[in-house]
Design an enzyme around this catalytic site. Structure first.
Site, PDB file in Angstrom:
ATOM      1  N   ASP A 225       3.579 -14.216  11.920  1.00  0.00           N
ATOM      2  CA  ASP A 225       2.282 -14.654  11.407  1.00  0.00           C
ATOM      3  C   ASP A 225       1.299 -13.473  11.423  1.00  0.00           C
ATOM      4  O   ASP A 225       0.784 -13.097  12.483  1.00  0.00           O
ATOM      5  CB  ASP A 225       1.797 -15.816  12.295  1.00  0.00           C
ATOM      6  CG  ASP A 225       0.474 -16.401  11.860  1.00  0.00           C
ATOM      7  OD1 ASP A 225      -0.262 -15.749  11.105  1.00  0.00           O
ATOM      8  OD2 ASP A 225       0.170 -17.523  12.295  1.00  0.00           O
TER       9      ASP A 225
ATOM     10  N   LYS B  62      -8.240  -0.668  10.763  1.00  0.00           N
ATOM     11  CA  LYS B  62      -7.548  -1.084   9.535  1.00  0.00           C
ATOM     12  C   LYS B  62      -6.321  -0.195   9.354  1.00  0.00           C
ATOM     13  O   LYS B  62      -5.238  -0.661   8.975  1.00  0.00           O
ATOM     14  CB  LYS B  62      -8.497  -0.970   8.336  1.00  0.00           C
ATOM     15  CG  LYS B  62      -7.969  -1.591   7.045  1.00  0.00           C
ATOM     16  CD  LYS B  62      -7.114  -0.673   6.225  1.00  0.00           C
ATOM     17  CE  LYS B  62      -6.666  -1.335   4.930  1.00  0.00           C
ATOM     18  NZ  LYS B  62      -5.770  -0.471   4.149  1.00  0.00           N
TER      19      LYS B  62
ATOM     20  N   HIS C 107      -2.413  10.919  -1.516  1.00  0.00           N
ATOM     21  CA  HIS C 107      -2.429   9.872  -2.539  1.00  0.00           C
ATOM     22  C   HIS C 107      -2.102  10.472  -3.900  1.00  0.00           C
ATOM     23  O   HIS C 107      -1.384   9.885  -4.690  1.00  0.00           O
ATOM     24  CB  HIS C 107      -3.802   9.189  -2.585  1.00  0.00           C
ATOM     25  CG  HIS C 107      -4.010   8.269  -1.421  1.00  0.00           C
ATOM     26  ND1 HIS C 107      -5.198   7.635  -1.170  1.00  0.00           N
ATOM     27  CD2 HIS C 107      -3.184   7.888  -0.439  1.00  0.00           C
ATOM     28  CE1 HIS C 107      -5.079   6.904  -0.076  1.00  0.00           C
ATOM     29  NE2 HIS C 107      -3.866   7.042   0.383  1.00  0.00           N
TER      30      HIS C 107
ATOM     31  N   GLU D 208       0.819  -1.224   0.000  1.00  0.00           N
ATOM     32  CA  GLU D 208       0.000   0.000   0.000  1.00  0.00           C
ATOM     33  C   GLU D 208       0.853   1.275   0.000  1.00  0.00           C
ATOM     34  O   GLU D 208       1.642   1.505   0.923  1.00  0.00           O
ATOM     35  CB  GLU D 208      -0.940   0.006   1.216  1.00  0.00           C
ATOM     36  CG  GLU D 208      -1.871   1.209   1.207  1.00  0.00           C
ATOM     37  CD  GLU D 208      -3.048   1.116   2.175  1.00  0.00           C
ATOM     38  OE1 GLU D 208      -3.451  -0.007   2.528  1.00  0.00           O
ATOM     39  OE2 GLU D 208      -3.557   2.181   2.565  1.00  0.00           O
TER      40      GLU D 208
HETATM   41  C1  MEV Z   1      -6.380   3.425   4.472  1.00  0.00           C
HETATM   42  O1  MEV Z   1      -5.623   2.284   4.147  1.00  0.00           O
HETATM   43  C2  MEV Z   1      -6.446   3.598   5.986  1.00  0.00           C
HETATM   44  C3  MEV Z   1      -7.404   4.694   6.470  1.00  0.00           C
HETATM   45  O2  MEV Z   1      -8.690   4.491   5.903  1.00  0.00           O
HETATM   46  C4  MEV Z   1      -7.450   4.588   7.978  1.00  0.00           C
HETATM   47  C5  MEV Z   1      -8.505   5.424   8.638  1.00  0.00           C
HETATM   48  O3  MEV Z   1      -9.532   5.736   7.994  1.00  0.00           O
HETATM   49  O4  MEV Z   1      -8.330   5.744   9.832  1.00  0.00           O
HETATM   50  C6  MEV Z   1      -6.928   6.057   6.027  1.00  0.00           C
END
Ligand code: MEV
Length: 420
Positions: A275, A259, A373, A82
């Site tokens: 792992d 995430k 981005h 990523e």
């Molecule tokens: C993107 O990979 C991760 C985010 O969506 C995390 C978040 O929203 O806190 C930017």
């Protein structure tokens, strides 16, 4: 004293970055070559790691810079597909430096091995019987792993739980095992399997599952950070607190919040040959331990109005055994970190998770993720059309300024500016 803080690191050519890291981590020529070598994982080793091997799959390894954790400087290997993740972590680590960096701790490497006993009419009575035989159970398990015991590990406690399930009551035994510097899956599973017949004998029940739990609640890594309000800028502390408040009450947002944390956690877990699924399942189960899915971090404001944040999550990572010991690049990644214990590794990973979350919340609560981005995308396009060095920077900055990030425009700018 060596520092992990480095201005313009991302602008340097790959060779120069590798040279800096090699110097920082005192890597030998052989070790730095391993990092660059796409064939570093020999086919023969790959063929023995998993089944039905047909090839090897490579991903970029980058370095999270600027990290100061418990007063020590770290350049952190991160393997991810990523974009923006490594830059964001490094950025957050830089912001954290003014407040002294990250402070981390670890509860110790206590894994849980579960043994499921069914066919009992008297599970509560059986639970007490097991408690009476605790010493024998511990002894039997420890006899299975004399090396672990020799170094101070082994079973430290035995717990029992009675569960009411769709197929009736069952007794669950938890062996709490100190696995020291190993992730410990093999050790704890072996212990559970070996002690099962004895548990059947003393309870009269029937044992089915004997397997570790990835909800490693006795193997938690914690980290905290203070970020000065001046470092963040006007209004940003409150903006981040609002973003956090949203995640606190909404599982839909909390999932994405977490995430983002795993964006930092998993690349270090992967780079060190650990792992990733064990860490992911443990983290998400821990996030829901109250019955509602929650963020793994907490953000608050201190008395002076600075932002303070904490993270706490299970961190079952090891330094001995598994891919960590087999994969040549994982070994160099461990050397890069200079870690000698799984405890130190766990604390680093928690700090990276916290940093990653800080970076995400700051961007989301202020400019939004697309700008960053876009700048990365612009850089990729400028590289694709053949731009280098100053010309590359010039093309990137024009595309961003004019909000026109397209391959054709990169080409047009390249043609125009390179002939000047
Ligand atoms: C993107 O990979 C991760 C985010 O969506 C995390 C978040 O929203 O806190 C930017």
């Amino acid at each position: 004293m060596k520092s992990s803080s480095y201005r313009g690191f991302y602008k340097l050519p790959l060779e120069e970055r590798l040279r800096i890291i090699s110097e920082f981590a005192e890597l030998s020529d052989e070790e730095s070559n391993i990092l660059r070598n796409p064939d570093a994982l020999p086919e023969e080793i790959a063929d023995h790691m998993v089944e039905n091997v047909i090839g090897r799959f490579t991903l970029p390894m980058g370095v999270g810079i600027n990290f100061k954790i418990n007063g020590k400087e770290y350049m952190i290997p991160m393997v991810t597909e990523e974009p923006s993740v490594i830059a964001a972590a490094s950025n957050a680590a830089k912001m954290a430096r003014d407040g002294g960096g990250f402070h981390a701790s670890y509860t110790g490497s206590i894994m849980i091995s579960q043994i499921q006993i069914t066919d009992l009419t008297n599970p509560n009575y059986a639970a007490i019987t097991i408690q009476e035989h605790k010493e024998e159970i511990i002894q039997m398990c420890n006899d299975k792993d004399p090396v672990l015991v020799k170094y101070g590990g082994g079973v430290v406690d035995v717990e029992t739980r009675v569960l009411d399930t769709a197929v009736g009551k069952m007794l669950i035994v938890h062996l709490k095992v100190n696995t020291l510097d190993a992730m410990g899956a093999n050790a704890v599973n072996t212990m559970a399997e070996s002690v099962a017949p004895y548990l059947e004998e003393i309870t009269g029940g029937r044992v089915y599952l004997r397997i570790l739990s990835n909800l490693a609640v006795h193997r938690l890594a914690r980290a905290r950070v203070q970020v000065q309000k001046e470092t963040l800028g006007e209004g940003v502390v409150d903006a981040i607190l609002r973003a956090y408040a949203f995640a606190e009450v909404d599982p839909f947002r909390a999932a994405t919040h977490n995430k983002g944390i795993m964006n930092g956690v998993v690349p270090v877990v992967l780079a060190t040959g650990n792992d990733t699924r064990a860490i992911e399942s443990g983290a998400h189960a821990y996030a829901s331990i109250t019955g509602t899915y929650k963020p793994l971090t907490v953000w608050e404001k201190d008395h002076d109005g600075n932002l303070v944040g904490t993270i706490e999550l299970p961190m079952a990572v090891g330094l001995v055994g598994g891919a960590t010991k087999i994969h040549p690049q994982a070994q160099v990644a461990v050397k890069m970190l200079g870690v000698k214990t799984s405890s130190e590794l766990a604390m680093i990973i928690a700090s990276v998770g916290l940093a990653q979350n800080l970076a995400a919340l700051k961007v989301l609560a202020t400019e939004g993720v697309q700008r960053g981005h876009m700048s990365l995308h612009a850089r990729n396009l400028a590289t694709t059309v053949g731009a280098k060095d100053d010309l590359l920077e010039q093309i990137v900055s024009i595309m961003i300024k004019e909000k026109n990030v397209r391959l054709e425009y990169a080409e047009e700018l390249f043609n125009k500016l390179s002939t000047k």
